[in-house]
Design a protein around this motif. Structure first.
Motif, PDB file in Angstrom:
ATOM      1  N   PHE A  42       0.831  -1.199   0.000  1.00  0.00           N
ATOM      2  CA  PHE A  42       0.000   0.000   0.000  1.00  0.00           C
ATOM      3  C   PHE A  42       0.870   1.255   0.000  1.00  0.00           C
ATOM      4  N   CYS A  43       0.433   2.283  -0.699  1.00  0.00           N
ATOM      5  CA  CYS A  43       1.060   3.598  -0.630  1.00  0.00           C
ATOM      6  C   CYS A  43       0.536   4.305   0.608  1.00  0.00           C
ATOM      7  N   LEU A  44       1.422   4.811   1.421  1.00  0.00           N
ATOM      8  CA  LEU A  44       1.046   5.615   2.584  1.00  0.00           C
ATOM      9  C   LEU A  44       1.339   7.071   2.241  1.00  0.00           C
ATOM     10  N   THR A  45       0.467   7.648   1.445  1.00  0.00           N
ATOM     11  CA  THR A  45       0.719   8.982   0.903  1.00  0.00           C
ATOM     12  C   THR A  45       0.702  10.075   1.966  1.00  0.00           C
ATOM     13  N   ASP A  46       0.107   9.804   3.113  1.00  0.00           N
ATOM     14  CA  ASP A  46       0.088  10.796   4.184  1.00  0.00           C
ATOM     15  C   ASP A  46       1.273  10.648   5.129  1.00  0.00           C
TER      16      ASP A  46
END
Length: 135
Positions: A102-106
């Motif tokens: 998963f991308c953890l963009t935050d």
């Protein structure tokens, strides 16, 4: 597919049939996906055309690659306006049970001081554990 066409045009990518299909699939993804996983979503996909599409998306910074330690490159959409500079990169989370990434963009990558005369060209920070679905 108007939204998909707009996304491609914003990155100066000509909207071909395959590119539109691939961007549509990527927009629906909740996690990063490998070339093989993406190909399985198409009934009669030509692997070469799919690879070239992903390469074009990478060159135009529409997607980014993730090396999550599994030995398989995964792809995910970049955020709007991203140019994949180290300062714009984010962390990723790899689930050890379901193998999804998963991308953890935050979650920004922390500032790391590198030695004098070193040039930073990329960052890869992968957190590992179990996702909310597997925990």
């Amino acid at each position: 597919m108007k939204n998909e066409e707009n996304i491609l045009q914003q990155r100066n990518i000509k909207p071909t049939a395959m590119r539109l299909l691939v961007i549509e699939k990527l927009l629906k993804q909740q996690y990063a996906i490998s070339h093989k996983e993406l190909a399985e979503q198409f009934e009669n996909a030509d692997n070469v055309t799919l690879f070239r599409t992903l390469k074009t998306f990478l060159e135009h910074k529409l997607i980014h690659t993730i090396d999550d330690g599994t030995g398989v490159v995964k792809y995910a959409l970049c955020q709007s306006g991203c140019n994949c500079k180290p300062s714009e990169q984010h962390t990723h989370f790899h689930c050890s049970q379901c193998q999804r990434t998963f991308c953890l963009t935050d979650t920004e990558i922390p500032n790391i001081n590198i030695p004098l005369n070193f040039k930073l060209e990329g960052i890869n920070l992968v957190l590992k554990g179990r996702c909310d679905r597997c925990n």
